[in-house]
Design a protein around this motif. Structure first.
Motif, PDB file in Angstrom:
ATOM      1  N   UNK A 166      -8.388  -2.848  11.477  1.00 58.04           N
ATOM      2  CA  UNK A 166      -8.365  -2.874  12.938  1.00 58.04           C
ATOM      3  C   UNK A 166      -7.345  -3.893  13.460  1.00 58.04           C
ATOM      4  N   UNK A 167      -7.094  -4.921  12.625  1.00 68.28           N
ATOM      5  CA  UNK A 167      -6.128  -5.942  13.030  1.00 68.28           C
ATOM      6  C   UNK A 167      -5.744  -6.774  11.808  1.00 68.28           C
ATOM      7  N   UNK A 168      -4.459  -7.133  11.713  1.00 66.16           N
ATOM      8  CA  UNK A 168      -3.985  -8.083  10.701  1.00 66.16           C
ATOM      9  C   UNK A 168      -3.493  -9.321  11.442  1.00 66.16           C
ATOM     10  N   UNK A 169      -4.075 -10.476  11.114  1.00 61.56           N
ATOM     11  CA  UNK A 169      -3.757 -11.703  11.843  1.00 61.56           C
ATOM     12  C   UNK A 169      -2.443 -12.302  11.340  1.00 61.56           C
ATOM     13  N   UNK A 170      -1.623 -12.681  12.303  1.00 59.02           N
ATOM     14  CA  UNK A 170      -0.298 -13.202  11.980  1.00 59.02           C
ATOM     15  C   UNK A 170      -0.400 -14.438  11.083  1.00 59.02           C
ATOM     16  N   UNK A 171       0.508 -14.503  10.090  1.00 58.72           N
ATOM     17  CA  UNK A 171       0.572 -15.665   9.215  1.00 58.72           C
ATOM     18  C   UNK A 171      -0.386 -15.631   8.043  1.00 58.72           C
ATOM     19  N   UNK A 172      -1.134 -14.541   7.876  1.00 56.08           N
ATOM     20  CA  UNK A 172      -2.119 -14.439   6.795  1.00 56.08           C
ATOM     21  C   UNK A 172      -1.538 -13.629   5.634  1.00 56.08           C
ATOM     22  N   UNK A 173      -2.190 -13.657   4.447  1.00 58.09           N
ATOM     23  CA  UNK A 173      -1.677 -12.895   3.310  1.00 58.09           C
ATOM     24  C   UNK A 173      -1.466 -11.411   3.616  1.00 58.09           C
ATOM     25  N   UNK A 174      -2.415 -10.789   4.306  1.00 53.52           N
ATOM     26  CA  UNK A 174      -2.293  -9.366   4.618  1.00 53.52           C
ATOM     27  C   UNK A 174      -1.099  -9.105   5.544  1.00 53.52           C
ATOM     28  N   UNK A 175      -0.920  -9.958   6.527  1.00 56.82           N
ATOM     29  CA  UNK A 175       0.176  -9.793   7.481  1.00 56.82           C
ATOM     30  C   UNK A 175       1.528  -9.912   6.770  1.00 56.82           C
ATOM     31  N   UNK A 176       1.632 -10.901   5.898  1.00 56.97           N
ATOM     32  CA  UNK A 176       2.897 -11.117   5.187  1.00 56.97           C
ATOM     33  C   UNK A 176       3.229  -9.972   4.239  1.00 56.97           C
ATOM     34  N   UNK A 177       2.196  -9.284   3.735  1.00 56.55           N
ATOM     35  CA  UNK A 177       2.410  -8.167   2.824  1.00 56.55           C
ATOM     36  C   UNK A 177       2.634  -6.843   3.560  1.00 56.55           C
ATOM     37  N   UNK A 178       2.649  -6.902   4.899  1.00 58.30           N
ATOM     38  CA  UNK A 178       2.968  -5.708   5.668  1.00 58.30           C
ATOM     39  C   UNK A 178       1.799  -4.820   6.013  1.00 58.30           C
ATOM     40  N   UNK A 179       0.570  -5.261   5.738  1.00 57.10           N
ATOM     41  CA  UNK A 179      -0.602  -4.484   6.141  1.00 57.10           C
ATOM     42  C   UNK A 179      -0.725  -4.531   7.657  1.00 57.10           C
ATOM     43  N   UNK A 180      -1.018  -3.399   8.266  1.00 57.00           N
ATOM     44  CA  UNK A 180      -1.053  -3.363   9.727  1.00 57.00           C
ATOM     45  C   UNK A 180      -2.191  -2.490  10.240  1.00 57.00           C
ATOM     46  N   UNK A 181      -2.392  -2.574  11.548  1.00 55.29           N
ATOM     47  CA  UNK A 181      -3.474  -1.824  12.198  1.00 55.29           C
ATOM     48  C   UNK A 181      -3.341  -0.329  11.900  1.00 55.29           C
ATOM     49  N   UNK A 182      -4.463   0.298  11.562  1.00 54.55           N
ATOM     50  CA  UNK A 182      -4.484   1.727  11.280  1.00 54.55           C
ATOM     51  C   UNK A 182      -4.410   2.064   9.802  1.00 54.55           C
ATOM     52  N   UNK A 183      -4.001   1.102   8.966  1.00 52.15           N
ATOM     53  CA  UNK A 183      -3.980   1.348   7.527  1.00 52.15           C
ATOM     54  C   UNK A 183      -5.406   1.594   7.023  1.00 52.15           C
ATOM     55  N   UNK A 184      -5.519   2.478   6.049  1.00 46.89           N
ATOM     56  CA  UNK A 184      -6.825   2.800   5.472  1.00 46.89           C
ATOM     57  C   UNK A 184      -6.891   2.215   4.059  1.00 46.89           C
ATOM     58  N   UNK A 185      -7.962   1.483   3.783  1.00 44.81           N
ATOM     59  CA  UNK A 185      -8.181   0.901   2.460  1.00 44.81           C
ATOM     60  C   UNK A 185      -9.031   1.881   1.654  1.00 44.81           C
ATOM     61  N   UNK A 186      -8.449   2.430   0.575  1.00 45.04           N
ATOM     62  CA  UNK A 186      -9.180   3.428  -0.199  1.00 45.04           C
ATOM     63  C   UNK A 186      -9.796   2.847  -1.477  1.00 45.04           C
ATOM     64  N   UNK A 187      -9.262   1.715  -1.954  1.00 45.23           N
ATOM     65  CA  UNK A 187      -9.843   1.066  -3.120  1.00 45.23           C
ATOM     66  C   UNK A 187      -9.723  -0.446  -2.989  1.00 45.23           C
ATOM     67  N   UNK A 188     -10.738  -1.164  -3.497  1.00 37.25           N
ATOM     68  CA  UNK A 188     -10.730  -2.627  -3.536  1.00 37.25           C
ATOM     69  C   UNK A 188     -10.943  -3.045  -4.982  1.00 37.25           C
ATOM     70  N   UNK A 189      -9.921  -3.623  -5.582  1.00 38.36           N
ATOM     71  CA  UNK A 189      -9.969  -3.981  -7.006  1.00 38.36           C
ATOM     72  C   UNK A 189     -10.403  -2.793  -7.861  1.00 38.36           C
ATOM     73  N   UNK A 190      -9.854  -1.622  -7.528  1.00 41.70           N
ATOM     74  CA  UNK A 190     -10.145  -0.421  -8.302  1.00 41.70           C
ATOM     75  C   UNK A 190     -11.432   0.279  -7.932  1.00 41.70           C
ATOM     76  N   UNK A 191     -12.220  -0.310  -7.053  1.00 43.32           N
ATOM     77  CA  UNK A 191     -13.500   0.285  -6.655  1.00 43.32           C
ATOM     78  C   UNK A 191     -13.299   1.180  -5.442  1.00 43.32           C
ATOM     79  N   UNK A 192     -13.798   2.392  -5.513  1.00 48.46           N
ATOM     80  CA  UNK A 192     -13.627   3.366  -4.448  1.00 48.46           C
ATOM     81  C   UNK A 192     -14.272   2.855  -3.158  1.00 48.46           C
TER      82      UNK A 192
END
Length: 387
Positions: free
Chosen positions: A117-143
């Motif tokens: 819903x939001x990536x906060x400026x200056x954080x790891x996710x923001x620096x890696x280019x993650x942005x609003x609307x992206x869908x996370x389909x796996x977390x550490x290989x877990x569906x």
């Protein structure tokens, strides 16, 4: 979120609690007037024995004890009194502190998908280019499809310096891709402020009350003053509350010296929390709605009762009770309703809410913010009269 104190018993406090439990059980077992309780205790022990010895699968004793505690608290029929296991308690502490080891994204469930819903400026996710609307389909290989939000958040948070891998999809992207992130200390701001162009009005939004909120507010006010703020529009809409002392400190910027809230306990004891009198003495309008609750209602009620500003919007949620968080020996906690609060004029708003001075209904999906527009009109009128 609610509103709460913290209670951390020392070593002697814990021993006294254990001693008190033993005394209670002795009274229950041997006290003739409590024979029915004795029977219930016997039934409880019998059920525990049957589950431990006859249930199809082995059951951990800790699981049974946790279940018994949850059932005991649930029997109060109070949605705000809950037993928090160690993981739940850790997340509550993070929420109150306003910081945690994480990635810097706000996630939600959208169309059954774990969505940024939001990536906060200056954080790891923001620096890696993650942005609003992206869908996370796996977390550490877990569906992550079908995963509940609490589980997803707990998987992404963790000790600072540890790694987590997210698999991301984005509309228009040909295929999912992996993003490796290192968790950092994340501080999510609870105060946002900006000047409304050409109006001399400082717009300040408080999203919740954490330990950091008063300092964030002071910095925001200082900046807006330098930018020419001559009136304040304080937005408490959708603010679920938070830490009591934080709300009291915040109130000090908007009301004169005097009571902010009265806390009443079962014993009849009463505490008064007062403003230090840092009042800005600027025209003030406060926006509230049905989701303004608890500590947000304390602030709104103090503004209304002291005549320090005008409330605009909809009647608030109506949570006028306080929870105390008791730390337990197993790193868990009990959040228990222990008091009610009254506004400076001694109004009990529990299950009643606070009615705004100017009622303005707002449809959730409306394109125009009618409440904000009306608040600006009122402030402009007050500023013109003061000129």
């Amino acid at each position: 979120m609610g509103m709460y104190y913290y209670y951390r018993p020392g070593r002697w406090g814990r021993w006294l609690a254990v001693l008190g439990l033993v005394v209670f059980l002795v009274i229950v077992v041997f006290g003739g007037m409590l024979a029915s309780n004795y029977k219930h205790l016997g039934t409880l022990l019998e059920v525990i024995h049957l589950v431990r010895t006859r249930y199809l699968e082995p059951v951990n004793a800790t699981t049974l004890v946790d279940g018994a505690i949850r059932g005991l608290v649930k029997s109060l029929n109070d949605p705000y009194s809950v037993y928090l296991d160690p993981g739940e308690y850790a997340r509550l502490q993070e929420q109150i502190r306003g910081s945690f080891g994480g990635l810097g994204i706000l996630v939600g469930i959208k169309e059954d998908q774990l969505t940024v819903m939001r990536a906060y400026e200056g954080t790891p996710a923001y620096r890696k280019g993650i942005r609003q609307g992206d869908v996370i389909v796996r977390i550490d290989g877990r569906d992550a499809r079908g995963m509940d939000l609490d589980t997803a958040v707990s998987l992404m948070r963790g000790p600072v310096g540890t790694e987590v891998k997210l698999t991301i999809t984005r509309k228009g992207a040909p295929q999912p891709w992996d993003v490796n992130l290192v968790r950092e200390e994340i501080s999510v701001p609870t105060v946002e402020g900006r000047m409304i162009p050409g109006k001399g009005i400082g717009y300040i939004s408080l999203t919740q009350f954490t330990e950091k909120t008063p300092d964030e507010l002071e910095s925001t006010i200082t900046r807006l003053k330098k930018e020419g703020m001559r009136a304040v529009l304080l937005d408490l809409r959708n603010n679920p509350g938070g830490e009591l002392r934080s709300a009291v400190k915040v109130a000090g910027y908007f009301i004169p010296r005097g009571p902010v809230v009265y806390i009443q306990y079962r014993s009849g004891r009463e505490e008064t929390y007062s403003s230090e009198g840092k009042n800005l003495n600027l025209p003030l309008v406060v926006l509230i709605n049905r989701a303004s609750a608890s500590a947000a209602e304390i602030l709104a009620g103090a503004v209304k009762d002291t005549g320090s500003g005008i409330l605009v919007g909809e009647k608030t949620f109506g949570k006028g009770i306080v929870q105390t968080v008791y730390e337990l020996d197993n790193s868990a906690a009990l959040k228990l309703t222990t008091a009610r609060y009254l506004t400076p004029a001694r109004h009990d708003i529990n299950k009643k809410g606070i009615v705004p001075d100017v009622v303005v209904e707002q449809e959730p999906q409306a394109q125009v913010d009618l409440q904000l527009e009306r608040a600006i009109q009122i402030l402009e009128s007050r500023m013109a009269r003061a000129a």
